[in-house]
Scaffold this active site. Sequence first.
Site, mmCIF file in Angstrom:
data_model
loop_
_atom_site.group_PDB
_atom_site.id
_atom_site.type_symbol
_atom_site.label_atom_id
_atom_site.label_comp_id
_atom_site.label_asym_id
_atom_site.label_seq_id
_atom_site.Cartn_x
_atom_site.Cartn_y
_atom_site.Cartn_z
ATOM 1 C CD GLU A 116 38.620 -16.777 39.756
ATOM 2 O OE1 GLU A 116 39.859 -16.993 39.689
ATOM 3 O OE2 GLU A 116 37.821 -17.209 38.920
ATOM 4 C CG HIS A 140 36.235 -11.538 39.067
ATOM 5 N ND1 HIS A 140 36.406 -11.283 37.724
ATOM 6 C CD2 HIS A 140 35.565 -12.716 39.137
ATOM 7 C CE1 HIS A 140 35.863 -12.267 37.019
ATOM 8 N NE2 HIS A 140 35.347 -13.146 37.851
ATOM 9 C CG HIS A 142 30.807 -12.586 36.166
ATOM 10 N ND1 HIS A 142 30.202 -13.767 36.494
ATOM 11 C CD2 HIS A 142 32.133 -12.755 36.431
ATOM 12 C CE1 HIS A 142 31.127 -14.629 36.962
ATOM 13 N NE2 HIS A 142 32.299 -14.018 36.933
ATOM 14 C CD GLU A 170 34.960 13.789 33.246
ATOM 15 O OE1 GLU A 170 34.794 13.045 34.225
ATOM 16 O OE2 GLU A 170 34.748 15.008 33.254
ATOM 17 C CG HIS A 211 35.354 -14.994 33.539
ATOM 18 N ND1 HIS A 211 35.915 -16.154 34.016
ATOM 19 C CD2 HIS A 211 34.720 -14.444 34.609
ATOM 20 C CE1 HIS A 211 35.606 -16.300 35.296
ATOM 21 N NE2 HIS A 211 34.883 -15.284 35.674
HETATM 22 O O1 2HA Z 1 31.944 -17.591 40.718
HETATM 23 O O2 2HA Z 1 33.279 -15.241 39.378
HETATM 24 O O3 2HA Z 1 35.458 -16.373 38.434
HETATM 25 C C1 2HA Z 1 32.955 -16.752 41.119
HETATM 26 C C2 2HA Z 1 33.635 -16.254 39.921
HETATM 27 C C3 2HA Z 1 34.758 -17.055 39.401
HETATM 28 ZN ZN ZN Z 2 34.117 -14.822 37.501
#
Ligand code: 2HA
Ligand code: ZN
Length: 275
Positions: A116, A140, A142, A170, A211
């Site tokens: 990414e 990022h 999940h 909050e 995602h």
């Molecule tokens: O595997 O999270 O979006 C890495 C990620 C791709």
């Molecule tokens: Zn991801």
Amino acid sequence: MGIADVNFVKGFIRMANDGWEQGWHERNGGNLSYRIKEEEVSEVKQFFHENDNWMDIGTEVPDLANEYFLVTGSGKYFRNVIIDPADSICIIKVDDTGTKYCILWGLENGGRPTSELPSHLMNHEVKKKVSDGRYRVIYHAHTTNIIALTFVLPLDEKIFTRELWEMATECPVVFPSGVGIVPWMVPGGRDIAIETSKIMEQYDVAVWAHHGLFAAGEDFDLTFGLAHTIEKSAEILVKVLSMTPNKLQTIQPDEFRRLAVDFGVTLPERFLYKK
Ligand code: 2HA
Ligand code: ZN
């Protein structure tokens, strides 16, 4: 003193491990990047190796020309960052055109920066501009409950923001600008990077449907805290929706307005619509 003893590297490793412990980084899921300060570059320069192997970023980030980043590796596991940082993460430099990067430290058993990287760097470019250089972290993850909500709530920033705000008093203080939404897209390329970076002009969080999320912030504490707050709010909402389709009571628009006054934040009126 090794590179893992340098403060910003320690902060990065701790944040990666905190995310792992939250359960947001199954297998190689998620990625993290940090825009290194000039004075911090001089603290780690001694660990750099010569490298003239410039690779395409896959997009253009001219406003990041000659900047250095600490980033997780593609296919690497957050679980392993704390055990073997030199194998799992790397320091890259962007070239003077903002189209290529080279690896100066890390990924010592081979590999590339996160898949990414286009999203990370485009988000950094936007955030550097809109925050006058204060924002340095892009994350990022999940996040389980945020992902679950993208199956049952309309993919509408007004609805997501308001529902998340209502789940804990909050929340509007922690993310007063709200959250933006990217509909399902193929991850890992320029197209999703462009859509996410547009959201970052206005928000600190972009939810990626089915995602996870992208969060941006000034430092590791603020960025992790933001992702953590949003995911906890999402968890409460999942519990509420699992108990009943109708809340018996909740925080009202006028109550949010009073909260905004007392806490000194501006809450956009578009999120305070009457239901
Ligand atoms: O595997 O999270 O979006 C890495 C990620 C791709
Ligand atoms: Zn991801």
